[in-house]
Design a protein around this motif. Structure first.
Motif, mmCIF file in Angstrom:
data_model
loop_
_atom_site.group_PDB
_atom_site.id
_atom_site.type_symbol
_atom_site.label_atom_id
_atom_site.label_comp_id
_atom_site.label_asym_id
_atom_site.label_seq_id
_atom_site.Cartn_x
_atom_site.Cartn_y
_atom_site.Cartn_z
ATOM 1 N N ASP A 1 54.448 28.070 -1.553
ATOM 2 C CA ASP A 1 55.281 28.966 -2.356
ATOM 3 C C ASP A 1 56.771 28.704 -2.113
ATOM 4 O O ASP A 1 57.169 28.155 -1.096
ATOM 5 C CB ASP A 1 54.932 30.431 -2.059
ATOM 6 C CG ASP A 1 55.053 30.796 -0.599
ATOM 7 O OD1 ASP A 1 55.924 31.604 -0.258
ATOM 8 O OD2 ASP A 1 54.279 30.258 0.215
ATOM 9 N N HIS A 2 57.578 29.080 -3.090
ATOM 10 C CA HIS A 2 59.043 28.953 -3.039
ATOM 11 C C HIS A 2 59.489 27.506 -2.827
ATOM 12 O O HIS A 2 60.230 27.198 -1.902
ATOM 13 C CB HIS A 2 59.648 29.869 -1.970
ATOM 14 C CG HIS A 2 59.344 31.306 -2.197
ATOM 15 N ND1 HIS A 2 59.919 32.040 -3.204
ATOM 16 C CD2 HIS A 2 58.496 32.138 -1.556
ATOM 17 C CE1 HIS A 2 59.454 33.270 -3.172
ATOM 18 N NE2 HIS A 2 58.576 33.355 -2.186
ATOM 19 N N SER B 1 56.112 26.267 2.763
ATOM 20 C CA SER B 1 56.887 27.174 1.912
ATOM 21 C C SER B 1 58.380 26.994 2.132
ATOM 22 O O SER B 1 58.821 26.543 3.186
ATOM 23 C CB SER B 1 56.520 28.622 2.233
ATOM 24 O OG SER B 1 55.173 28.860 1.943
ATOM 25 N N GLN B 2 59.131 27.365 1.120
ATOM 26 C CA GLN B 2 60.593 27.401 1.153
ATOM 27 C C GLN B 2 61.197 26.039 1.489
ATOM 28 O O GLN B 2 62.062 25.905 2.349
ATOM 29 C CB GLN B 2 61.077 28.474 2.122
ATOM 30 C CG GLN B 2 60.617 29.854 1.719
ATOM 31 C CD GLN B 2 61.069 30.944 2.656
ATOM 32 O OE1 GLN B 2 61.832 30.730 3.586
ATOM 33 N NE2 GLN B 2 60.603 32.142 2.388
ATOM 34 N N ASN B 3 60.718 25.027 0.789
ATOM 35 C CA ASN B 3 61.274 23.685 0.873
ATOM 36 C C ASN B 3 61.731 23.303 -0.529
ATOM 37 O O ASN B 3 61.862 24.158 -1.386
ATOM 38 C CB ASN B 3 60.211 22.708 1.394
ATOM 39 C CG ASN B 3 59.931 22.921 2.864
ATOM 40 O OD1 ASN B 3 60.732 22.564 3.705
ATOM 41 N ND2 ASN B 3 58.788 23.524 3.169
ATOM 42 N N GLN B 4 61.953 22.062 -0.759
ATOM 43 C CA GLN B 4 62.340 21.589 -2.088
ATOM 44 C C GLN B 4 61.298 20.623 -2.626
ATOM 45 O O GLN B 4 61.620 19.626 -3.266
ATOM 46 C CB GLN B 4 63.723 20.926 -2.033
ATOM 47 C CG GLN B 4 64.850 21.881 -1.731
ATOM 48 C CD GLN B 4 64.980 22.959 -2.804
ATOM 49 O OE1 GLN B 4 64.947 22.666 -3.992
ATOM 50 N NE2 GLN B 4 65.107 24.197 -2.378
ATOM 51 N N ILE B 5 60.035 20.929 -2.381
ATOM 52 C CA ILE B 5 58.943 20.047 -2.799
ATOM 53 C C ILE B 5 58.734 20.187 -4.310
ATOM 54 O O ILE B 5 58.587 21.286 -4.821
ATOM 55 C CB ILE B 5 57.653 20.377 -2.030
ATOM 56 C CG1 ILE B 5 57.891 20.215 -0.521
ATOM 57 C CG2 ILE B 5 56.510 19.479 -2.492
ATOM 58 C CD1 ILE B 5 56.758 20.709 0.336
ATOM 59 N N THR B 6 58.719 19.066 -4.978
ATOM 60 C CA THR B 6 58.543 19.034 -6.428
ATOM 61 C C THR B 6 57.058 18.882 -6.770
ATOM 62 O O THR B 6 56.223 18.639 -5.888
ATOM 63 C CB THR B 6 59.304 17.847 -7.031
ATOM 64 O OG1 THR B 6 58.729 16.642 -6.498
ATOM 65 C CG2 THR B 6 60.791 17.907 -6.721
ATOM 66 N N THR B 7 56.750 18.969 -8.034
ATOM 67 C CA THR B 7 55.383 18.745 -8.495
ATOM 68 C C THR B 7 54.922 17.349 -8.109
ATOM 69 O O THR B 7 53.796 17.158 -7.646
ATOM 70 C CB THR B 7 55.303 18.923 -10.023
ATOM 71 O OG1 THR B 7 55.779 20.219 -10.354
ATOM 72 C CG2 THR B 7 53.891 18.762 -10.532
#
Length: 82
Positions: free
Chosen positions: A60-61, A20-26
């Protein structure tokens, strides 16, 4: 980098992965799921209970919208064979 690490550790499995709370894209989620789908240790089967044990994955996030996440579940994951 995480997907490469998962794919390289053939004997090691995880039961939980909290990202959670990373910048992981689809695209990053798909890469991660594809790596797990190809991993020889997954799915994990628990002989004592006679069932498969799910991987608890929290994402999430991150850098995808709710619609992108829904599309991932509806369209992209079935393509992985999941």
């Amino acid at each position: 980098e995480l997907a490469r690490h998962l794919a390289a550790n053939y004997l090691s499995t995880m039961l939980e992965l909290h990202l959670s709370q990373n910048q992981i894209t689809t695209r990053g989620v798909l890469w991660l799921l594809a790596s797990l789908a190809r991993h020889p240790a997954y799915p994990i089967y628990e002989n004592a209970r006679g069932c498969f044990v799910p991987l608890w994955l929290r994402l999430d996030h991150n850098a995808m919208t709710s619609q992108e996440a829904a599309d991932l579940l509806r369209v992209d994951i079935p393509r992985l064979g999941g």
